[in-house]
Design a protein around this motif. Structure first.
Motif, short mmCIF file in Angstrom:
data_model
loop_
_atom_site.label_atom_id
_atom_site.label_comp_id
_atom_site.label_asym_id
_atom_site.label_seq_id
_atom_site.Cartn_x
_atom_site.Cartn_y
_atom_site.Cartn_z
N PHE A 294 0.85 -1.20 0.00
CA PHE A 294 0.00 0.00 0.00
C PHE A 294 0.88 1.25 0.00
O PHE A 294 1.79 1.38 0.82
CB PHE A 294 -0.90 0.00 1.24
N LEU A 295 0.59 2.15 -0.93
CA LEU A 295 1.27 3.44 -1.00
C LEU A 295 0.23 4.52 -1.30
O LEU A 295 -0.48 4.45 -2.31
CB LEU A 295 2.33 3.46 -2.09
N ALA A 296 0.10 5.49 -0.40
CA ALA A 296 -0.85 6.59 -0.59
C ALA A 296 -0.09 7.87 -0.93
O ALA A 296 0.98 8.13 -0.38
CB ALA A 296 -1.68 6.80 0.68
N ALA A 297 -0.64 8.63 -1.85
CA ALA A 297 -0.02 9.90 -2.25
C ALA A 297 -1.09 10.96 -2.36
O ALA A 297 -2.25 10.68 -2.67
CB ALA A 297 0.70 9.74 -3.59
N PRO A 343 4.20 5.35 9.20
CA PRO A 343 3.24 6.44 9.41
C PRO A 343 3.75 7.81 9.00
O PRO A 343 2.96 8.72 8.75
CB PRO A 343 2.98 6.38 10.92
N LEU A 344 5.07 7.97 8.95
CA LEU A 344 5.65 9.26 8.57
C LEU A 344 5.76 9.35 7.05
O LEU A 344 5.87 8.32 6.37
CB LEU A 344 7.03 9.42 9.20
N PRO A 345 5.72 10.54 6.47
CA PRO A 345 5.90 10.68 5.02
C PRO A 345 7.25 10.08 4.59
O PRO A 345 8.23 10.13 5.34
CB PRO A 345 5.87 12.19 4.80
N LEU A 346 7.30 9.55 3.40
CA LEU A 346 8.50 8.86 2.93
C LEU A 346 9.72 9.78 2.93
O LEU A 346 10.85 9.32 3.11
CB LEU A 346 8.27 8.30 1.53
N LYS A 347 9.51 11.08 2.73
CA LYS A 347 10.65 11.99 2.66
C LYS A 347 11.35 12.14 4.02
O LYS A 347 12.49 12.61 4.09
CB LYS A 347 10.21 13.36 2.16
N VAL A 348 10.69 11.72 5.12
CA VAL A 348 11.31 11.80 6.44
C VAL A 348 12.36 10.71 6.62
O VAL A 348 13.34 10.90 7.34
CB VAL A 348 10.21 11.69 7.54
N TYR A 349 12.17 9.58 5.96
CA TYR A 349 13.10 8.46 6.10
C TYR A 349 14.35 8.73 5.25
O TYR A 349 14.27 9.36 4.19
CB TYR A 349 12.44 7.16 5.67
N ASN A 350 15.49 8.21 5.72
CA ASN A 350 16.73 8.47 4.98
C ASN A 350 16.85 7.56 3.76
O ASN A 350 16.09 6.61 3.57
CB ASN A 350 17.96 8.31 5.91
N LYS A 376 7.60 -11.56 4.25
CA LYS A 376 6.32 -12.18 4.59
C LYS A 376 5.34 -11.17 5.17
O LYS A 376 4.44 -11.54 5.92
CB LYS A 376 6.52 -13.32 5.58
N CYS A 377 5.52 -9.90 4.87
CA CYS A 377 4.63 -8.89 5.42
C CYS A 377 4.23 -7.91 4.32
O CYS A 377 4.87 -7.83 3.28
CB CYS A 377 5.29 -8.14 6.58
N ALA A 378 3.16 -7.19 4.57
CA ALA A 378 2.74 -6.10 3.68
C ALA A 378 3.36 -4.80 4.18
O ALA A 378 3.43 -4.56 5.39
CB ALA A 378 1.22 -6.00 3.65
N VAL A 379 3.80 -3.97 3.25
CA VAL A 379 4.40 -2.67 3.59
C VAL A 379 3.41 -1.58 3.25
O VAL A 379 2.90 -1.51 2.13
CB VAL A 379 5.72 -2.45 2.82
N TRP A 380 3.11 -0.73 4.24
CA TRP A 380 2.19 0.39 4.05
C TRP A 380 2.94 1.69 4.24
O TRP A 380 3.54 1.94 5.30
CB TRP A 380 1.04 0.33 5.05
N GLY A 381 2.97 2.52 3.21
CA GLY A 381 3.65 3.81 3.28
C GLY A 381 2.80 4.91 2.71
O GLY A 381 1.78 4.68 2.04
N GLN A 382 3.21 6.14 2.96
CA GLN A 382 2.48 7.30 2.43
C GLN A 382 3.43 8.47 2.27
O GLN A 382 4.47 8.53 2.93
CB GLN A 382 1.30 7.65 3.35
N GLY A 383 3.09 9.35 1.38
CA GLY A 383 3.93 10.52 1.15
C GLY A 383 3.13 11.64 0.52
O GLY A 383 2.06 11.41 -0.06
N MET A 384 3.63 12.85 0.64
CA MET A 384 2.92 14.01 0.10
C MET A 384 3.89 14.87 -0.70
O MET A 384 5.11 14.79 -0.53
CB MET A 384 2.29 14.84 1.22
N ASP A 385 3.33 15.65 -1.60
CA ASP A 385 4.12 16.57 -2.43
C ASP A 385 5.24 15.85 -3.18
O ASP A 385 6.38 16.33 -3.27
CB ASP A 385 4.71 17.70 -1.58
N PHE A 386 4.94 14.64 -3.71
CA PHE A 386 5.91 13.93 -4.52
C PHE A 386 6.13 14.68 -5.84
O PHE A 386 5.19 15.19 -6.44
CB PHE A 386 5.39 12.52 -4.87
N LYS A 387 7.37 14.74 -6.29
CA LYS A 387 7.60 15.15 -7.66
C LYS A 387 7.12 14.03 -8.57
O LYS A 387 7.11 12.86 -8.20
CB LYS A 387 9.08 15.42 -7.89
N LYS A 388 6.71 14.39 -9.76
CA LYS A 388 6.09 13.40 -10.64
C LYS A 388 7.02 12.22 -10.91
O LYS A 388 6.61 11.05 -10.86
CB LYS A 388 5.69 14.08 -11.96
N ASN A 389 8.29 12.49 -11.19
CA ASN A 389 9.23 11.41 -11.47
C ASN A 389 9.45 10.52 -10.25
O ASN A 389 9.54 9.30 -10.36
CB ASN A 389 10.56 11.96 -11.96
#
Length: 554
Positions: A294-297, A343-350, A376-389
């Motif tokens: 799962f990835l939300a934008a 739970p944090l936006p992807l840009k927070v992670y290094n 063996k797990c599902a990864v759920w992430g989210q991010g905002m203000d992604f550049k299109k690329n």
């Protein structure tokens, strides 16, 4: 035992007998069968496992002595040992962690998080007296902290290091059920190949004076429910009310996620994707099918972050990858059978964390120092203000992007927040029961084996080829895999063994809804209204557009 003894004696001669070679026998016991045949022995294993092991040693040594051979009278009892391995140990015979006392047989249940590198394990050591006292060699099954004393002259004995018997051992770290801290166990020899990171085990141990000995490991394997099961009555009624239509049914099921967090009609696209991810995860554990990540934008995905946390409660386990838990590999392994939530936006992670995560999702393997293990797990992430690329690159790994907050429900959110501030909403018994029913239903349908029909395959192929021509960067090769996984999960939730065109349309609608703007279809065809009848009109409009985009659908 007789075969083991004969093989041992065949290798003895005048040169080897003076080296005090060890004789070990691996005794595998089915405790259930033993209890049926000899109840008193089952009771002895339960109450006094060390005494039972000593009796086995004596029996084995007696068998050795009874064998006709010139060397049997020279062999000492300390050279002989029986290693016991238990299986099918009833829970009524095993004690829990809180009942662990010296001499007890204790069973733990935990998830394997880490395995150390192989080291040597000394199971046989020979000690001699420096004064060469006659017949005073001492054989131990370990290395003592202090050198033993000669029983005759009281001199400090020395070890004949060349006569050591060594095996292999690793330190395995488990996250035990209902305990906060992890626990480490020493696993030796024949038990080491049984260890698989991310798997759950029943660990049968015996508590000794200074250590805990692991007698056996049994992997916990999930068995799927037979297809003749009866679904919860509320789910049956809902499925009948939706006329067996997967789009309506899954839409209604997903609406139960985060009821008291946001209005029911808000973030339905994200709720549907979360439900599909949970269902695909359960199915992966039973049938090995693909996991939908799962990835939300969107412009503000803070709302979706809270939804992810609420939905993760429906999984068997979940871990939060954040500022306090920063090791991606450990978080992914600890989430095995559940969900790894970011739970944090992807840009927070290094960059290192994101790179490790993307690699694990893309390859399905978690790279570790000791090797690889399966994801063996599902990864759920989210991010905002992604550049299109950037969004296209990350989306190509996840395969499917969910719609976050695109500011289309601002009025509903403001009204709901104001009302909640004045009158805090309480979770009712009915809402809790609805979530429990959804969780149980996901587990019940997990064992369905679904095939992709030719008509479904044609619809997905036509859409994929047309979308690739239109926007090759936005539609990756991973996309077709996720579309098929969504179709199969949709059919599974509807308790079908084969997909149909409705499943394909549903999967395509979810994919188009999450694409970066401008999207293929008009925005009014991608809305998720609260009214199910309005939702039907939206899907009908979308089908009309899909036929123009790809050709004939039905």
């Amino acid at each position: 035992m007789k075969t083991s003894i004969c093989d041992y004696l065949d290798h003895l001669n005048n040169e080897t007998i003076v080296r005090f070679p060890p004789l070990r026998f691996l005794l595998k016991l089915d405790v259930m069968d033993l209890c049926d045949a000899f109840p008193e022995l089952g009771d002895l294993i339960h109450k006094e496992p060390v005494k039972f092991n000593n009796i086995c040693n004596e029996i084995f040594f007696a068998c050795l002595k009874s064998t006709e051979n010139e060397y049997t009278q020279i062999i000492q009892a300390s050279q002989v040992a029986v290693t016991i391995r238990l299986k099918s140990l009833p829970r009524v015979l095993s004690r829990s962690t809180s009942q662990s006392r010296c001499g007890n047989l204790v069973t733990h249940f935990g998830l394997l998080l880490n395995i150390s590198k192989l080291t040597s394990n000394v199971f046989h050591s020979v000690w001699s007296c420096p004064e060469e006292c006659e017949g005073n060699e001492l054989i131990l099954h370990y290395i003592p902290k202090a050198s033993p004393k000669c029983s005759l002259c009281k001199s400090t004995m020395f070890e004949n290091s060349g006569l050591r018997g060594c095996g292999e051992q690793v330190i395995a770290t488990f996250k035990l059920k209902n305990t906060l801290l992890c626990k480490r166990f020493t696993i030796i020899d024949d038990l080491i190949p049984l260890l698989k990171l991310g798997s759950s085990y029943f660990i049968h141990t015996v508590v000794l004076k200074q250590t805990v000995a692991v007698w056996s490991l049994e992997e916990h394997i999930m068995l799927h429910v037979p297809p003749t099961f009866s679904a919860p009555s509320d789910i049956k009624d809902l499925y009948a009310a939706c006329d067996s239509c997967p789009l309506r049914f899954i839409y209604c099921l997903a609406s139960s996620i985060g009821v008291n967090v946001y209005p029911i009609n808000c973030f339905m696209n994200a709720k549907i994707n979360l439900l599909l991810s949970l269902s695909s995860l359960k199915s992966h554990l039973c049938t090995g099918s693909a996991i939908i990540h799962f990835l939300a934008a969107g412009s503000d995905t803070g709302y979706v972050s809270e939804l992810m946390r609420r939905a993760a409660l429906l999984a068997d386990r979940h871990t939060i990858l954040g500022l306090s838990n920063t090791v991606v590999e450990t978080a992914l392994i600890a989430s095995s059978g559940g969900v790894c939530v970011m739970p944090l936006p992807l840009k927070v992670y290094n960059q290192k964390q994101i790179s490790t995560l993307m690699s694990s999702i893309e390859t399905g393997d978690i790279n570790l120092e000791v090797g690889k293990c399966k994801l063996k797990c599902a990864v759920w992430g989210q991010g905002m203000d992604f550049k299109k690329n950037t969004l296209c690159n990350i989306g190509s790994v996840f395969g499917l992007i969910s719609r976050g907050d695109n500011q289309e429900a601002e009025d509903d959110l403001v009204d709901f927040t104001l009302k909640a501030a004045m009158e805090p909403a309480m979770t009712t018994k009915e809402e809790l029961q609805a979530l429990k029913d959804v969780s149980n239903y996901i587990e019940l349908v997990a064992g369905y084996t679904v095939i992709v029909t030719e008509e479904t395959e044609n619809v997905l192929r036509n859409y994929f080829l047309a979308a690739r021509k239109e926007k090759p960067k936005s539609v990756s090769v991973k996309c077709i895999e996720v579309l098929i996984a969504v179709c199969m999960t949709s059919a599974r939730l509807c308790r079908r063994n084969a997909t149909n065109i409705n499943d394909a349309v549903f999967a395509i609608w979810l994919h188009v809804s999450g694409l970066p703007s401008p999207r293929f279809a008009p925005e009014e065809y991608l809305e998720t209204p609260a009214n199910i009848k309005k939702f039907d009109k939206v899907i009908n409009l979308f089908i009309g557009w899909l036929e123009q985009f790809t050709g004939t659908v039905y």
